[in-house]
Design a protein around this motif. Structure first.
Motif, PDB file in Angstrom:
ATOM      1  N   ARG A  22       0.851  -1.194   0.000  1.00 20.27           N
ATOM      2  CA  ARG A  22       0.000   0.000   0.000  1.00 20.27           C
ATOM      3  C   ARG A  22       0.884   1.241   0.000  1.00 20.27           C
ATOM      4  O   ARG A  22       1.813   1.352   0.803  1.00 20.27           O
ATOM      5  CB  ARG A  22      -0.908   0.010   1.224  1.00 20.27           C
ATOM      6  N   PHE A  23       0.594   2.165  -0.914  1.00 24.41           N
ATOM      7  CA  PHE A  23       1.263   3.462  -0.949  1.00 24.41           C
ATOM      8  C   PHE A  23       0.261   4.532  -0.540  1.00 24.41           C
ATOM      9  O   PHE A  23      -0.876   4.544  -1.020  1.00 24.41           O
ATOM     10  CB  PHE A  23       1.790   3.770  -2.352  1.00 24.41           C
ATOM     11  N   SER A  24       0.698   5.432   0.336  1.00 23.83           N
ATOM     12  CA  SER A  24      -0.172   6.518   0.781  1.00 23.83           C
ATOM     13  C   SER A  24       0.693   7.719   1.156  1.00 23.83           C
ATOM     14  O   SER A  24       1.911   7.593   1.330  1.00 23.83           O
ATOM     15  CB  SER A  24      -1.029   6.061   1.973  1.00 23.83           C
ATOM     16  N   PRO A  25       0.083   8.906   1.266  1.00 19.80           N
ATOM     17  CA  PRO A  25       0.859  10.092   1.633  1.00 19.80           C
ATOM     18  C   PRO A  25       1.459   9.946   3.029  1.00 19.80           C
ATOM     19  O   PRO A  25       0.796   9.476   3.957  1.00 19.80           O
ATOM     20  CB  PRO A  25      -0.181  11.224   1.606  1.00 19.80           C
ATOM     21  N   GLY A  26       2.724  10.333   3.151  1.00 25.48           N
ATOM     22  CA  GLY A  26       3.399  10.315   4.445  1.00 25.48           C
ATOM     23  C   GLY A  26       3.943  11.689   4.777  1.00 25.48           C
ATOM     24  O   GLY A  26       3.797  12.639   4.003  1.00 25.48           O
ATOM     25  N   GLU A  27       4.578  11.785   5.920  1.00 25.41           N
ATOM     26  CA  GLU A  27       5.179  13.045   6.364  1.00 25.41           C
ATOM     27  C   GLU A  27       6.490  13.259   5.611  1.00 25.41           C
ATOM     28  O   GLU A  27       7.484  12.586   5.878  1.00 25.41           O
ATOM     29  CB  GLU A  27       5.440  12.984   7.876  1.00 25.41           C
ATOM     30  N   GLN A  99      23.699   3.951  -2.646  1.00 25.09           N
ATOM     31  CA  GLN A  99      22.932   2.894  -1.991  1.00 25.09           C
ATOM     32  C   GLN A  99      23.198   2.891  -0.494  1.00 25.09           C
ATOM     33  O   GLN A  99      24.041   3.636  -0.006  1.00 25.09           O
ATOM     34  CB  GLN A  99      23.233   1.533  -2.610  1.00 25.09           C
ATOM     35  N   GLN A 100      22.436   2.053   0.204  1.00 24.60           N
ATOM     36  CA  GLN A 100      22.506   1.926   1.664  1.00 24.60           C
ATOM     37  C   GLN A 100      22.181   3.248   2.359  1.00 24.60           C
ATOM     38  O   GLN A 100      22.785   3.598   3.373  1.00 24.60           O
ATOM     39  CB  GLN A 100      23.872   1.385   2.108  1.00 24.60           C
ATOM     40  N   LEU A 101      21.222   3.981   1.796  1.00 17.82           N
ATOM     41  CA  LEU A 101      20.773   5.222   2.421  1.00 17.82           C
ATOM     42  C   LEU A 101      19.905   4.902   3.633  1.00 17.82           C
ATOM     43  O   LEU A 101      19.274   3.844   3.703  1.00 17.82           O
ATOM     44  CB  LEU A 101      19.980   6.052   1.409  1.00 17.82           C
ATOM     45  N   PRO A 102      19.847   5.810   4.602  1.00 15.92           N
ATOM     46  CA  PRO A 102      19.014   5.558   5.782  1.00 15.92           C
ATOM     47  C   PRO A 102      17.530   5.544   5.423  1.00 15.92           C
ATOM     48  O   PRO A 102      17.107   6.183   4.455  1.00 15.92           O
ATOM     49  CB  PRO A 102      19.355   6.725   6.716  1.00 15.92           C
ATOM     50  N   LEU A 103      16.762   4.804   6.204  1.00 18.54           N
ATOM     51  CA  LEU A 103      15.329   4.683   5.947  1.00 18.54           C
ATOM     52  C   LEU A 103      14.606   4.461   7.265  1.00 18.54           C
ATOM     53  O   LEU A 103      15.048   3.656   8.094  1.00 18.54           O
ATOM     54  CB  LEU A 103      15.065   3.497   5.009  1.00 18.54           C
ATOM     55  N   SER A 104      13.511   5.177   7.441  1.00 18.37           N
ATOM     56  CA  SER A 104      12.638   4.915   8.582  1.00 18.37           C
ATOM     57  C   SER A 104      11.779   3.704   8.230  1.00 18.37           C
ATOM     58  O   SER A 104      10.856   3.801   7.415  1.00 18.37           O
ATOM     59  CB  SER A 104      11.765   6.142   8.865  1.00 18.37           C
ATOM     60  N   PHE A 105      12.119   2.549   8.813  1.00 10.95           N
ATOM     61  CA  PHE A 105      11.427   1.300   8.488  1.00 10.95           C
ATOM     62  C   PHE A 105      11.307   0.438   9.734  1.00 10.95           C
ATOM     63  O   PHE A 105      12.261   0.297  10.498  1.00 10.95           O
ATOM     64  CB  PHE A 105      12.187   0.528   7.400  1.00 10.95           C
ATOM     65  N   ARG A 106      10.132  -0.106   9.920  1.00 11.41           N
ATOM     66  CA  ARG A 106       9.946  -1.072  11.002  1.00 11.41           C
ATOM     67  C   ARG A 106       9.129  -2.238  10.469  1.00 11.41           C
ATOM     68  O   ARG A 106       8.289  -2.074   9.576  1.00 11.41           O
ATOM     69  CB  ARG A 106       9.282  -0.429  12.216  1.00 11.41           C
ATOM     70  N   ALA A 107       9.407  -3.402  11.024  1.00 15.25           N
ATOM     71  CA  ALA A 107       8.711  -4.615  10.592  1.00 15.25           C
ATOM     72  C   ALA A 107       8.396  -5.468  11.808  1.00 15.25           C
ATOM     73  O   ALA A 107       9.108  -5.425  12.815  1.00 15.25           O
ATOM     74  CB  ALA A 107       9.580  -5.401   9.609  1.00 15.25           C
ATOM     75  N   ASN A 108       7.321  -6.221  11.709  1.00 14.62           N
ATOM     76  CA  ASN A 108       7.018  -7.184  12.762  1.00 14.62           C
ATOM     77  C   ASN A 108       6.398  -8.429  12.140  1.00 14.62           C
ATOM     78  O   ASN A 108       5.762  -8.369  11.084  1.00 14.62           O
ATOM     79  CB  ASN A 108       6.103  -6.587  13.842  1.00 14.62           C
ATOM     80  N   ILE A 109       6.636  -9.546  12.797  1.00  9.21           N
ATOM     81  CA  ILE A 109       6.166 -10.846  12.324  1.00  9.21           C
ATOM     82  C   ILE A 109       5.090 -11.336  13.275  1.00  9.21           C
ATOM     83  O   ILE A 109       5.292 -11.352  14.496  1.00  9.21           O
ATOM     84  CB  ILE A 109       7.337 -11.853  12.272  1.00  9.21           C
ATOM     85  N   GLY A 116       5.332  -4.550   7.316  1.00 12.68           N
ATOM     86  CA  GLY A 116       6.413  -3.574   7.300  1.00 12.68           C
ATOM     87  C   GLY A 116       5.884  -2.208   6.918  1.00 12.68           C
ATOM     88  O   GLY A 116       4.905  -2.099   6.171  1.00 12.68           O
ATOM     89  N   GLU A 117       6.524  -1.177   7.455  1.00 10.60           N
ATOM     90  CA  GLU A 117       6.130   0.195   7.125  1.00 10.60           C
ATOM     91  C   GLU A 117       7.382   1.037   6.956  1.00 10.60           C
ATOM     92  O   GLU A 117       8.218   1.111   7.859  1.00 10.60           O
ATOM     93  CB  GLU A 117       5.239   0.771   8.223  1.00 10.60           C
ATOM     94  N   ALA A 118       7.507   1.638   5.785  1.00 13.53           N
ATOM     95  CA  ALA A 118       8.666   2.474   5.467  1.00 13.53           C
ATOM     96  C   ALA A 118       8.188   3.838   5.002  1.00 13.53           C
ATOM     97  O   ALA A 118       7.182   3.947   4.292  1.00 13.53           O
ATOM     98  CB  ALA A 118       9.508   1.823   4.371  1.00 13.53           C
ATOM     99  N   LEU A 119       8.922   4.865   5.393  1.00 10.75           N
ATOM    100  CA  LEU A 119       8.670   6.211   4.892  1.00 10.75           C
ATOM    101  C   LEU A 119       9.777   6.554   3.905  1.00 10.75           C
ATOM    102  O   LEU A 119      10.945   6.674   4.289  1.00 10.75           O
ATOM    103  CB  LEU A 119       8.634   7.227   6.036  1.00 10.75           C
ATOM    104  N   LEU A 120       9.411   6.677   2.636  1.00  9.93           N
ATOM    105  CA  LEU A 120      10.378   6.929   1.570  1.00  9.93           C
ATOM    106  C   LEU A 120      10.491   8.437   1.349  1.00  9.93           C
ATOM    107  O   LEU A 120       9.551   9.057   0.840  1.00  9.93           O
ATOM    108  CB  LEU A 120       9.930   6.245   0.275  1.00  9.93           C
ATOM    109  N   PRO A 121      11.612   9.041   1.737  1.00 10.73           N
ATOM    110  CA  PRO A 121      11.742  10.505   1.601  1.00 10.73           C
ATOM    111  C   PRO A 121      11.680  10.939   0.142  1.00 10.73           C
ATOM    112  O   PRO A 121      12.177  10.242  -0.751  1.00 10.73           O
ATOM    113  CB  PRO A 121      13.127  10.790   2.196  1.00 10.73           C
ATOM    114  N   TRP A 122      11.099  12.104  -0.082  1.00 10.09           N
ATOM    115  CA  TRP A 122      10.969  12.597  -1.459  1.00 10.09           C
ATOM    116  C   TRP A 122      12.322  12.748  -2.126  1.00 10.09           C
ATOM    117  O   TRP A 122      12.440  12.582  -3.342  1.00 10.09           O
ATOM    118  CB  TRP A 122      10.210  13.923  -1.482  1.00 10.09           C
ATOM    119  N   ARG A 123      13.356  13.044  -1.361  1.00  9.13           N
ATOM    120  CA  ARG A 123      14.674  13.278  -1.981  1.00  9.13           C
ATOM    121  C   ARG A 123      15.248  12.007  -2.597  1.00  9.13           C
ATOM    122  O   ARG A 123      16.203  12.074  -3.372  1.00  9.13           O
ATOM    123  CB  ARG A 123      15.641  13.895  -0.968  1.00  9.13           C
TER     124      ARG A 123
END
Length: 197
Positions: A22-27, A99-109, A116-123
């Protein structure tokens, strides 16, 4: 906006509940949420959760690619159930310049499912995104399974061909405005300025 990965890379139906993205608007970015079957195969990468992990594509992973088909500049995002991630910025097919840029990502099983939920920065996004594809990989050895949102059609398969997630010609139409609204203007990116130098 929801997408379901229902086929293998070569257009056969998957034999399990499809991966949902799912893609949706983030901060200050695009929110990417994954709900996927948890196969626990192969085992977890050796890196710490929440950190980039090179070669993550060799593990259980879900990937999304965002492409400008005119420039062949694209963002590749990889996330896995154990919390590791990998971001690649590519300037031309297979040509990662960052590559290997930082990412706000969390996952749980939870039992047989992972979220999983990741915030992909516009940059991280190149300008003019007009195509997208997403993938999922799991399994080991002969049981390694490659799945694709927009797979290679059966009639296009060549003898001996294997999966290649950088077959940009099979990506399909997608714009960030379809998520953010038609009047939304993508911020400029200092990172992609480096690709032009």
């Amino acid at each position: 906006m929801d997408f379901y990965i229902r086929h293998t890379w070569d257009s056969l139906p998957v034999d399990h509940k499809p991966v949902k993205i799912r893609f949706s608007p983030g901060e200050d970015g695009l929110l990417m949420q994954v709900t996927a079957p948890f196969f626990n195969d192969p085992p977890a990468p050796a890196g710490p959760p929440g950190e980039p992990f090179p070669g993550l594509w060799d593990y259980e992973v879900v990937e999304s690619f965002f492409l400008n088909s005119e420039t062949e500049q694209y963002l590749e995002v990889e996330v896995c159930p154990y919390g590791q991630h990998l971001i690649l910025l590519l300037n031309g097919k297979h040509n990662a310049f960052m590559q290997q840029l930082p990412l706000s990502f969390r996952a749980n099983i939870e039992d047989s499912t992972w979220h999983g939920e990741a915030l992909l920065p516009w940059r991280y996004f190149p300008q003019g995104i007009n195509k997208m594809n997403s993938y999922a990989i799991h399994g080991s050895g002969a049981g390694r399974t490659y799945e694709s949102l927009y797979p290679v059609p059966r009639e296009d398969l060549q003898e001996g061909q294997g999966p290649d997630f950088h077959r940009l010609e099979y990506f399909q139409d997608f714009t960030l405005q379809s998520i953010m609204g038609e009047d939304w203007v993508q911020p400029e990116s200092d990172l992609w300025d480096l690709a032009r130098k």
